[in-house]
Design a protein around this motif. Structure first.
Motif, short mmCIF file in Angstrom:
data_model
loop_
_atom_site.label_atom_id
_atom_site.label_comp_id
_atom_site.label_asym_id
_atom_site.label_seq_id
_atom_site.Cartn_x
_atom_site.Cartn_y
_atom_site.Cartn_z
N PHE A 4 0.85 -1.19 0.00
CA PHE A 4 0.00 0.00 0.00
C PHE A 4 0.88 1.24 0.00
N THR A 5 0.97 1.88 -1.16
CA THR A 5 1.77 3.10 -1.25
C THR A 5 1.00 4.26 -1.89
N CYS A 6 -0.15 3.97 -2.52
CA CYS A 6 -0.89 5.05 -3.21
C CYS A 6 -2.36 4.65 -3.32
N VAL A 7 -3.18 5.59 -3.79
CA VAL A 7 -4.63 5.39 -3.80
C VAL A 7 -5.03 4.19 -4.67
N VAL A 184 2.48 15.06 1.54
CA VAL A 184 1.09 15.23 2.01
C VAL A 184 0.23 15.91 0.94
N PRO A 185 0.65 17.05 0.39
CA PRO A 185 -0.19 17.67 -0.65
C PRO A 185 -0.30 16.83 -1.92
N ASN A 186 0.77 16.16 -2.35
CA ASN A 186 0.69 15.27 -3.52
C ASN A 186 -0.39 14.23 -3.31
N SER A 187 -0.29 13.59 -2.15
CA SER A 187 -1.16 12.47 -1.84
C SER A 187 -2.61 12.94 -1.70
N PHE A 188 -2.80 14.07 -0.98
CA PHE A 188 -4.17 14.58 -0.82
C PHE A 188 -4.77 14.86 -2.20
N ALA A 189 -3.97 15.47 -3.08
CA ALA A 189 -4.46 15.77 -4.43
C ALA A 189 -4.81 14.47 -5.17
N GLU A 190 -3.95 13.48 -5.03
CA GLU A 190 -4.20 12.20 -5.71
C GLU A 190 -5.52 11.58 -5.26
#
Ligand code: AN0
Ligand code: CP
Length: 318
Positions: A4-7, A184-190
């Motif tokens: 688990f590394t991304c959406v 954090v912002p990359n991930s939130f956007a994703e």
């Protein structure tokens, strides 16, 4: 789910959210699932929430837990292959990783961007080595480019508090004295781009995130304009991503600090932040202490997101 590394690793968000709310009602429902299974958490960087919420999630699932702060007490690790190890690092990551894998079933890794080399960070060299060489299921506890356990908790929180089917969610840059990762912002956007919310990103010029994370989000350089009619304000600092400015603090402009001035033009928006937060840099005392601030329930949902993720990884081990 193996890693688990991304959406995308979670698949459809709807069933994942259903599982989150099921677990929130009865967090010990799957306490038998982790019996005699061991979670190892490896920290290359500091943590309060991730450390505690992930450990609590493992307890909910009946797991055993080991925690290693790699920079405190373990051997100093070389991470580059091909180096002649005649310096101050007695051990190589390429031995340390499979050894750690011998003692556990699932490994969580926290390893922030180093800001030395953008390609090194954006290729996720450290966590990918864990995936490649540990022989175990691996999940991110904030890697160089993403913080998926945080974003999942953020999504759960928005689903709990939203008053309309398609809320306006605004992620705003805010000032900070030191360079912080874009994870954090990359991930939130994703994650926001994986929903059908109205998603807006606002930041000073020069702070554009990597295009693969911005996706179809609307980018607005005028913060007041971005805040108009917002249902959720998600504040975060990050250092510049672009070109030669990678990892640089370009602005400390406190006009961008989230205060009552900007909150006044929102649709009585909720205020969110992943924490830790620097008061009166990122957000004023008055906004973070207001009834619209949901930073504590947001942090509480870290236990829920981690329980869903560990549950899915345990199910795959069986
Ligand atoms: C880290 C960051 O901005 O990525 C962790 C946030 C969860 N924050 C700090 O280092 C202050
Ligand atoms: N939000 C978050 O990940 O906090 P920690 O850095 O304290 O784990």
């Amino acid at each position: 789910m193996k890693n688990f590394t991304c959406v995308q690793d979670l698949g459809d968000l709807k069933p994942a959210l259903d599982e989150a709310f099921e677990i929130k009602k009865d967090r010990f429902k799957y306490v038998e699932l982790g019996r005699n299974k061991t979670l190892m958490m490896i920290f290359f960087n500091s943590s309060l929430r991730t450390r505690l919420s992930t450990q609590k999630a493992a307890i909910n699932l009946g797991m055993n837990v080991m925690v290693l702060d790699i920079t405190q007490g373990a051997w100093k690790l070389e991470t580059e292959r091909g180096v002649i190890m005649d310096g101050d690092k007695p051990e190589h990551l390429l031995e340390a990783i499979p050894v750690m894998g011998c003692y556990c079933d699932i490994i969580g890794v926290r390893s922030f961007a180093r800001f030395e080399d953008r390609d090194y960070d954006y290729n996720e060299v450290i966590i990918n080595q864990f995936i490649q060489h540990s022989g175990r299921s691996v999940f991110s506890m904030e890697a160089a480019t993403r913080h998926p356990l945080q974003s999942f908790a953020d999504l759960i929180t928005i689903e709990e508090y939203k008053k309309t089917a398609r809320p306006k969610v605004v992620m705003t840059w805010a000032p900070h004295p030191r360079p912080l990762p874009q994870a954090v912002p990359n991930s939130f956007a994703e994650w926001m781009n994986a929903t059908d919310y109205d998603f807006v990103i606002t930041h000073p010029e020069g702070y554009d995130l990597a295009p693969e994370f911005v996706g179809n989000a609307h980018v607005e350089y005028d913060q007041m304009k971005a805040f108009e009619g917002a249902d959720f304000i998600y504040a975060k600092n990050w250092a510049a991503y672009s070109g030669d400015n990678y990892g640089v603090v370009l602005s400390r402009d406190r006009e961008w600090t989230v205060s009552n001035r900007q909150m006044a033009v929102t649709n009585n928006a909720y205020f969110m932040h992943c924490l830790p937060v620097r008061r009166n840099m990122i957000v004023t005392d008055s906004v973070i202490e207001s009834p619209q601030s949901i930073v504590i329930p947001e942090a509480a949902n870290r236990e829920i997101s981690a329980t869903v993720v560990l549950k899915r990884m345990l199910e795959e081990l069986k």
